[in-house]
Scaffold this active site. Structure first.
Site, short mmCIF file in Angstrom:
data_model
loop_
_atom_site.label_atom_id
_atom_site.label_comp_id
_atom_site.label_asym_id
_atom_site.label_seq_id
_atom_site.Cartn_x
_atom_site.Cartn_y
_atom_site.Cartn_z
CG HIS A 219 0.46 -0.08 2.62
ND1 HIS A 219 0.15 -1.32 3.08
CD2 HIS A 219 1.03 0.93 3.46
CE1 HIS A 219 0.95 -1.05 4.33
NE2 HIS A 219 1.24 0.70 3.42
CG HIS B 111 7.60 5.28 0.79
ND1 HIS B 111 7.31 5.83 2.05
CD2 HIS B 111 7.69 4.09 1.24
CE1 HIS B 111 7.32 5.69 2.87
NE2 HIS B 111 7.53 4.64 2.70
#
Ligand code: 2AM
Length: 182
Positions: free
Chosen positions: A37, A121
């Protein structure tokens, strides 16, 4: 108390491609495909009644749906302190807009403001004593990885269950993003 964070999640095919990047780095603990995620905001441990307030505040956010593009891989920390391998998320105004709306909603709920800069990220692996040359090779070999544009139509409040092994993430609620006219 429950441990929460807010994130964007990705379709199965993208998660499988990201998980497929893994391997070849001794000392790396790779994230399972289902756990990949993009964290918008880590909240941490909060009492249940504050969690309800947070849910309410997040549900009032209005922000447009947008596309995310993934581009290459990198590492947080260097040398002996290399900690995390990640997939790069291209910065975009829409992503920053959503992230700052989430941030201000949480601050209004009484959480302390996030001090660290948002660096979007997707964590691919956590590292422990990984050899530098293998990290370098990983980044070189995966440098051409690209995915997207990937449509983001919601964001998600996750609960993190810590245990003996990897944390288990439970999606508690999805908040729709505005699809616009048509
Ligand atoms: P990371 O992947 O870069 O470690 C759930 O733990 C998510 O919240 C992870 O994606 C993690 O980001 C993020 N996170 C941010 N700050 C954190 C913190 N102080 N402790 C744990 N997780 C944090």
């Amino acid at each position: 108390m429950i441990r929460l964070f807010v994130a964007l999640d990705f379709p199965e095919d993208v998660r499988q491609r990201l998980a497929g990047l893994g391997g070849g780095v001794p000392g790396a603990r790779w994230t399972e495909a289902e756990n990949l995620h993009l964290t918008l905001r880590f909240i941490g441990e909060v009492p249940e009644d504050q969690a309800a307030e947070i849910d309410d505040a997040l549900s009032q956010i209005s922000a447009p749906a947008f596309d995310v593009t993934l581009d290459g891989v990198g590492v947080f920390g260097s040398g002996r302190n290399a900690r995390v391998l990640w997939a790069r998320v291209e910065r975009s105004d829409a992503l920053s807009h959503l992230q700052s709306k989430v941030e201000s909603a949480l601050v209004r709920c009484g959480l302390p403001a996030e001090e660290r800069k948002f660096s979007p990220h997707i964590t691919l692996a956590r590292l422990k004593d990984a050899p530098k040359d293998r990290i370098g090779r990983f980044i070189e070999e995966r440098g051409l990885f690209r995915a997207g544009p990937i449509r983001m139509e919601h964001f998600t409040l996750y609960r993190s269950h810590l245990g003996k092994g990897a944390a288990v993430y439970e999606a508690l609620r999805e908040y729709p993003l505005d699809m616009g006219p048509g």
